[in-house]
Design an enzyme around this catalytic site. Structure first.
Site, PDB file in Angstrom:
ATOM      1  N   MET A   1       5.332 -33.639  49.114  1.00 51.41           N
ATOM      2  CA  MET A   1       4.462 -34.126  48.327  1.00 51.41           C
ATOM      3  C   MET A   1       4.458 -33.218  46.987  1.00 51.41           C
ATOM      4  O   MET A   1       4.465 -32.091  47.164  1.00 51.41           O
ATOM      5  CB  MET A   1       3.236 -34.307  48.590  1.00 51.41           C
ATOM      6  N   CYS A   2       4.796 -33.724  45.859  1.00 51.21           N
ATOM      7  CA  CYS A   2       5.190 -32.735  44.885  1.00 51.21           C
ATOM      8  C   CYS A   2       5.243 -33.356  43.245  1.00 51.21           C
ATOM      9  O   CYS A   2       5.043 -34.448  43.191  1.00 51.21           O
ATOM     10  CB  CYS A   2       6.517 -32.074  45.055  1.00 51.21           C
ATOM     11  N   GLY A   3       5.823 -32.362  42.486  1.00 55.37           N
ATOM     12  CA  GLY A   3       6.296 -32.855  41.089  1.00 55.37           C
ATOM     13  C   GLY A   3       7.421 -32.421  40.796  1.00 55.37           C
ATOM     14  O   GLY A   3       7.887 -31.379  41.226  1.00 55.37           O
TER      15      GLY A   3
ATOM     16  N   ASN B   1      10.218 -35.936  46.059  1.00 52.35           N
ATOM     17  CA  ASN B   1       8.605 -36.080  46.066  1.00 52.35           C
ATOM     18  C   ASN B   1       8.500 -37.341  47.075  1.00 52.35           C
ATOM     19  O   ASN B   1       9.465 -38.340  46.794  1.00 52.35           O
ATOM     20  CB  ASN B   1       8.259 -36.496  44.640  1.00 52.35           C
TER      21      ASN B   1
ATOM     22  N   ASP C   1      -0.789 -35.624  46.694  1.00 58.90           N
ATOM     23  CA  ASP C   1      -0.554 -35.285  45.370  1.00 58.90           C
ATOM     24  C   ASP C   1      -1.280 -36.372  44.265  1.00 58.90           C
ATOM     25  O   ASP C   1      -1.844 -35.944  43.521  1.00 58.90           O
ATOM     26  CB  ASP C   1       0.679 -35.293  44.610  1.00 58.90           C
TER      27      ASP C   1
END
Lengths: 298, 245, 442
Positions: free
Chosen positions: A1-3, A176, C209
Site C-alpha cells: 500500500m503505497c504512493g 501499489n 493508503d
C-alpha cells in the site's frame, strides 16, 4: 500500500532537474507511505561503463577501501561514490556480474540494490523527505526515474523491503496494492532458480518480470503475462534502461494518474504528486485503463 | 486578495464579496470549518478556493445554499456529502467527488477519477470531461451527467437516480443494478450482470431532457440516447443465476 | 457348521455425521447454500480455556464493595475533540435496523444507556428509536452505505468504519426479501421484497493508503469532533490493527470468528476467520510495536458471554469488549418460552439461527409487525442493563481478586491456560508450568 511517482523526460533540458522534480513528487505522497521510500534514477553512463549500487548497514566499515579491493578483484578500474548507506560503483559494464559476486565475498553484510548501464537505486526506512535528503536525490540528473513511498502491509519495514525492487539489469519495479498469490509464485520462481531477499509481494512481481524477460519476452510481453499470472490488486510502474511502463490489474482499484506534455510523461498515485510539474495545467492528464500496458521509450 | 477572514464581515459594501481561501496559505481545516459555520440565509454566498493542488476533502460536508468555486484540481472526496451548496471545480477531481451527496450541485469542468458520485442520494453532479471507473457506484438517488465517457464498472449496484453519459461507457456497465436509470448516447463496451437495454418511453425522454438542460448540455438530444436498467433477474436468489453472483 | 455373523452396533461416520448428511440433502433439494445468522457454532479454543491466578500471599486482593475497582473507559482520545467516556468496558455491537426490529433496537439503546455504555447502528442507517434512546451511539459506516447521511454522521457520538466482521472477513451480506419491509426498503433505497446484497468492499476506497484519506474526509465533515473507529474481522489481526492505526483510527474494533451475523453463507461463518482468543495478542502486539497500546483503544468482540470473558479479554490487552449475540439473548432471543413456535420452524429454542428469514418468534430479528410486538422495549432494555451490570460486577470481582484497582490493570501474567492450544493462542503459560508454546524455543 503505497504512493508511486514516475517521470520520463522527453526534453533534455529538464534532465539536470530530474532528481529535484522526482523527489518533490515523492514527498507529496508521504501520507500514502510513511514507512520507507526509495528512488531509481536512470542517468547516462560513459560508453561501455556500468553501475552497481550497494547498501550497507555499516557503511563506514564496509565502504572503506572497497573500490580498491573491488578493482583488484575484477581487474578493472572502479570509481566509488558514497551516499549515506549506499555506494555506487562505476566500472566496465562487462565486469558488473563479477563485481556483484566479489562484493558478496568481500562485504557479506552489503546488499546489491541494482546494477546496469544506467540505473542507480537508493532506498531506506523513514519518511520520504528524510530519505530524499540523505541521498541528495534533488541534485541528481537523469533521463527518467521512479519513486515510491511505502505503507507496509504484511512484510517488514526494512531497507530491503522498501521499493523499488530490482531483479535484473537496469530493471526496477514499484507497486501499489497487495498481491494475493505471491507465495505460490515465489515458490515457483525459486524452483526456477531465482533468489529472493525478502518476503515482500512486490519483490515477487519484480522477479517474475525479470524471469520472463530473461526467458526472451520483452517488457511489454512480460507485463501482459503478469496480468494472468499475478493475482490481487496492483498498479505497477517499471523502469528499464530506456523507458518506463505502467500496468494496472483488471479490477483497477488502486489509484493512478498520468500526465503527458511535450517535455515529459509523469505518473502519480494521486494528482497531488503532479500538481507542481511545469505546464501541468496544459498537460494531457488521464488514468491508465485496467489490464492495459503503457510503455514509453527513449 | 484576502486569504482568510473567519470573522463575519458586517460592512454592507463587503457583504457580497466572495470569501477567498488560498489553500497554499490556509489549512484545509480552516476552510471546511468556515464552510460549516455558514448558516442558511447568510449573506456569505460566494466562496472561492485557490491552489487546491490535488488536496483531499476540499469543501466537504457543506450544509448551506452557497456557491463555492474551486480554482484548480483537487484530490479525493471533493464536495463529499454536499447538501444544498453549488460547488464548481475549475479543474479535475480525484476519486469519490461528491460521494454521498444529498442535494445541491457539483460541477466539474475537467475530468473525474473513479467513484464519482458514489452512493450519492440526491442533487446533481455534472462532469464536463470524462469520468473514470465506477462512476455512480451504489448511487442512491443522485443525478449524474457526464459529457465525456465513463470507465468500467460504472453504476455498479446502482440503486436509484439517473446516470447520463453523452460519450461512451466502459466494461460491465450497470452490473448488479437495482432501479437506477442509465442513459448512454455513445457505445457501451459491455453490460454487467442483470443490466439490459430498455425501451425509451416518453417519460424517460422527459427526464433526460430536464437533466440535460440542468447540466447545460442542450446540444445533445434525448432521442440520441439509449436507456439501460435492471432485468431484475437477481432480485430474488435463484441457483440457476449463480454465475452472475 | 454354518458361520454365524454376530450383529455389530450401527456406526455413524465421524466425517459424515448427522448434521453433515442433512446439509447435503438440504443442498441437493434446494440448490442454494445455507444462509443463516448467529456466528460460528463449531467448538474453537475460547476464553473458557483460560483461568485467572488470583492473589494469595505473593499478591494482595482488594476488598469487594469497599475498595474501588474502576471500570471506566475512554475511547477516542487520540485525535477526536470529543472522546467517548463509558462507565463500563462493555459496549453493544452494531446490529442493523432491518436485521433487528424497531423495538429491539430501542431496547438495546435503553439497556446500554442505563448501564452507561454505547450502542451501535448497523447496516441500514440510524433510526429515531435508537438515537432517541441511546445516550451514546456509534454510527457504522459500511460498504453499502444504506441510510448514510451527514446529519446522522453529526448526530452520532462516534463513527465506526466497518471493514469487516468476524463471521465473514472478506465477505458481504444478504438480507432476504422477506425482511425488506416498506420502512427497511425506504431506508435502504431499495424496492420492497427483493434480496438485498451487501458489498464486501467499500465503494470508494481500497486499502490502508486510501482509508487514511477516507478518515480525513469524515473527520473534516464532522469537524474532528467524533472518535473514528475501524472495525475488522479476525483475519490477519497484527497487520490489520497496525494498518488501521497507520491510517489514523482512534479505536480498533476486532471481531473474532464467533462474532454473530444476521445473514451469511454458513460455509463462510464456519470456515473463515480466526477465533477471538487467537486474535487479541497479535492485535495488542501491533499496538505495542507502534507505541499505541492504550492510546488507540482496542475493542474485542466475538463470543463474549460473561464477566470472566470480559476480564480475560482485558487481561490480554483489550480496552473494552463488545457484545451482540449475548445482548440479543438478554433481550429474549431464543427464549424457551417460544419453544412451540421454534419447533414449528423446525428448530428449538437455543438453536434458532435463521435470523435473515424474519420469522423470529421472539420478535427481535424480524420486521413482522405482529411478532415485533412481543418485544417490550422497556422491559427488554432493563434485562439488557441488568445483564451488562452483572458482567461488569463479575469482571470487577475477578480484577479485585487479582489485586487491581482498575480492570485495565489486568495483565496476561494474571492468566494461565488449560490447554496447549489456548496457551499458544493467547501467549500465556499452560497451567502449572512456565511453558508458552511457541515462546523461548519451545
Amino acid at each position: 500500500m503505497c504512493g508511486i511517482v514516475g517521470l520520463f523526460l522527453k526534453d533534455k533540458s529538464l534532465e539536470p532537474q530530474l532528481g529535484a522534480m522526482l523527489s518533490e513528487m515523492m514527498v507529496l505522497l508521504t501520507d500514502r507511505g510513511p514507512d520507507s521510500a526509495g528512488i531509481a534514477i536512470y542517468g547516462s553512463s560513459a560508453e561501455g561503463q556500468g553501475k552497481l549500487t550497494i547498501q550497507s548497514p555499516a557503511p563506514k566499515r564496509d565502504f572503506a577501501g572497497l573500490d580498491a579491493e573491488l578493482s583488484k578483484k575484477i581487474g578493472a578500474p572502479v570509481a566509488m561514490t558514497v551516499k549515506s548507506t549506499h555506494a555506487v560503483f562505476v566500472m566496465p559494464a562487462d565486469k558488473l556480474e563479477a563485481a556483484r559476486e566479489a562484493i558478496a565475498e568481500l562485504r557479506p553484510a552489503a546488499r546489491v540494490m541494482g546494477m546496469g548501464e544506467a540505473i542507480e537505486i537508493y532506498k531506506e526506512v523513514g519518511l520520504p523527505e528524510k530519505v530524499a535528503e540523505r541521498f541528495e536525490v534533488s541534485k541528481m540528473s537523469g533521463t527518467h526515474g521512479i519513486g515510491h513511498t511505502r505503507m507496509a502491509t504484511e512484510s517488514a519495514v526494512t531497507t530491503m523491503g522498501a521499493h523499488p525492487f530490482s531483479t535484473g539489469p537496469d530493471q526496477c519495479l514499484v507497486h501499489n496494492g497487495s498481491l494475493s498469490n505471491h507465495n505460490n509464485v515465489r515458490r515457483e520462481l525459486r524452483r526456477e532458480g531465482m533468489t529472493f531477499e525478502t518476503e515482500n509481494d512486490t519483490e515477487v512481481a519484480a522477479a517474475y518480470l525479470s524471469h520472463k524477460i530473461a526467458g526472451g519476452m520483452d517488457l511489454g510481453q512480460a507485463l501482459e503475462s503478469s496480468l494472468s499470472d499475478l493475482d490481487g490488486f496492483f498498479t505497477f510502474v517499471v523502469g528499464t534502461k530506456n523507458g518506463f511502463g505502467v500496468v494496472r490489474d483488471p479490477i483497477a482499484c488502486k489509484p493512478a494518474v498520468m500526465a503527458e506534455t511535450d517535455r515529459y510523461v509523469a505518473f502519480g498515485s494521486e494528482y497531488r504528486a503532479l500538481a507542481n510539474l511545469p505546464g501541468i495545467e496544459q498537460a494531457r492528464v488521464w488514468e491508465p485503463e485496467p489490464s492495459t500496458v503503457y510503455f514509453w521509450e527513449h | 486578495m484576502a486569504t482568510s477572514n473567519l470573522a463575519k464581515a458586517p460592512a454592507p459594501e463587503t457583504q457580497y464579496a466572495a470569501r477567498v481561501f488560498d489553500l497554499a496559505k490556509v489549512p484545509l481545516r480552516e476552510l471546511n470549518q468556515a464552510l460549516h459555520d455558514v448558516t442558511d440565509g447568510s449573506n456569505e454566498t460566494a466562496w472561492e478556493v485557490l491552489n487546491p493542488k490535488g488536496n483531499h476533502a476540499v469543501a466537504v460536508g457543506i450544509d448551506a445554499a452557497i456557491n463555492v468555486d474551486v480554482h484548480g484540481s483537487v484530490g479525493y472526496y471533493c464536495a463529499g456529502m454536499n447538501q444544498k451548496a453549488n460547488v464548481t471545480v475549475h479543474g479535475s477531481v480525484g476519486p469519490g467527488v461528491a460521494e454521498n451527496m444529498m442535494s445541491g450541485a457539483v460541477i466539474v469542468k475537467g475530468d473525474a477519477s473513479q467513484y464519482a458520485g458514489a452512493t450519492g442520494r440526491g442533487g446533481l453532479l455534472v462532469i464536463e470531461g470524462n469520468a473514470s471507473s465506477r462512476c455512480g457506484i451504489s448511487m442512491k438517488g443522485i443525478n449524474i451527467v457526464v459529457r465525456g465517457n465513463v470507465g468500467h464498472m460504472s453504476a455498479f449496484m446502482a440503486q436509484s437516480g439517473n446516470l447520463v453519459v453523452l460519450g461512451d461507457a466502459g466494461d460491465a456497465l450497470g452490473d448488479s443494478i437495482y432501479e437506477a436509470r442509465l442513459f448512454v448516447r455513445g457505445s457501451v463496451k459491455s453490460l454487467g450482470a442483470d443490466c439490459i437495454e430498455k425501451e425509451m418511453r416518453p417519460e424517460h425522454i422527459e427526464i433526460l431532457k430536464d437533466l440535460l438542460e440542468r447540466a447545460g448540455m442542450t446540444d445533445a438530444k434525448p432521442e440520441e440516447f439509449k436507456r439501460y436498467g435492471s432485468a431484475r433477474t437477481l432480485y430474488n436468489f435463484n441457483i440457476d443465476n449463480a454465475d452472475a453472483y | 457348521m454354518t458361520y454365524h455373523n454376530p450383529p455389530t452396533t450401527p456406526r455413524r461416520s465421524a466425517t459424515f455425521d448427522e448434521y453433515t448428511m442433512s446439509e447435503i440433502r438440504r443442498a441437493a433439494a434446494t440448490g442454494i447454500y445455507d444462509i443463516r445468522g448467529a456466528g460460528a457454532k463449531r467448538k474453537v479454543p475460547h476464553f473458557d480455556d483460560l483461568l485467572f491466578l488470583g492473589a494469595s500471599i505473593s499478591r494482595y486482593p482488594l476488598e469487594g464493595y469497599r475498595e474501588k475497582c474502576e471500570t471506566k473507559v475512554v475511547l477516542g482520545s487520540r485525535f477526536a475533540k470529543k472522546p467517548i467516556e463509558l462507565k463500563i468496558p462493555i459496549t453493544v455491537a452494531g446490529m442493523s435496523f432491518g436485521s433487528l426490529s424497531g423495538p429491539a433496537k430501542e431496547a438495546l439503546g435503553r439497556g446500554a444507556t442505563i448501564a452507561g455504555t454505547s450502542t451501535t447502528t448497523g447496516d441500514g442507517g440510524m433510526t429515531e428509536e435508537e438515537r432517541g434512546h441511546s445516550q451514546t451511539l456509534v454510527y457504522q459506516y459500511l460498504p453499502s452505505r444504506y441510510g448514510m447521511n451527514p446529519r446522522d454522521l453529526r448526530r452520532a457520538d462516534a463513527i465506526e468504519i466497518v471493514v469487516g466482521q468476524g463471521a465473514k472477513p472478506g465477505g458481504g451480506g444478504m438480507l432476504l426479501g422477506q425482511k425488506i419491509s416498506d420502512r427497511v426498503a425506504e431506508m435502504r433505497t431499495l424496492p420492497k421484497g427483493i434480496d438485498q446484497r451487501s458489498a464486501c468492499r467499500h465503494p470508494d476506497w481500497t486499502g490502508p493508503d486510501d482509508l487514511e484519506i477516507k478518515i480525513l474526509e469524515i473527520r473534516e465533515i464532522t469537524d474532528w469532533e467524533k472518535p473514528i473507529y475501524v472495525k475488522v474481522g479476525g483475519a490477519r489481526p497484527y497487520y490489520d490493527t497496525a494498518l488501521a492505526v497507520k491510517a489514523g483510527a482512534d479505536v480498533v474494533v476486532l471481531d473474532g470468528m464467533q462474532g454473530g451475523t444476521a445473514a451469511t453463507q454458513e460455509v463462510f461463518i464456519e470456515n473463515v476467520g480466526q477465533p477471538t482468543l487467537a486474535c487479541i495478542r497479535p492485535a495488542v502486539q501491533a499496538l505495542q510495536d507502534l507505541g499505541m497500546h492504550r492510546k488507540v483503544q482496542l475493542i474485542v468482540s466475538g463470543g463474549i458471554r460473561n464477566g470472566a470473558d470480559v476480564a480475560k479479554a482485558l487481561a490480554l490487552g483489550a480496552d473494552a469488549v463488545s457484545i451482540g449475540t449475548a445482548a440479543l439473548v438478554a433481550l429474549g432471543d431464543n427464549d424457551p418460552r417460544w419453544e412451540a413456535e421454534y419447533e414449528k420452524l423446525g428448530t428449538i429454542a437455543g438453536a434458532y439461527d435463521d435470523w435473515h428469514e424474519g420469522k423470529d418468534p421472539a420478535g427481535i430479528t424480524t420486521q413482522d409487525p405482529e411478532l415485533m410486538k412481543r418485544v417490550d422495549p422497556i422491559a427488554a432494555g432493563r434485562r439488557l442493563a441488568n445483564y451488562l451490570k452483572v458482567m461488569t460486577l463479575e469482571a470487577q470481582t475477578i480484577a479485585r481478586a487479582c489485586g487491581k484497582n482498575h480492570v485495565h490493570h489486568l495483565e496476561p501474567e494474571d492468566l494461565c491456560a488449560l490447554t496447549i492450544e489456548a496457551a499458544a493462542m493467547s501467549g500465556v503459560p499452560l497451567a502449572g508450568t512456565n511453558w508458552i508454546p511457541g515462546k523461548n524455543n519451545f
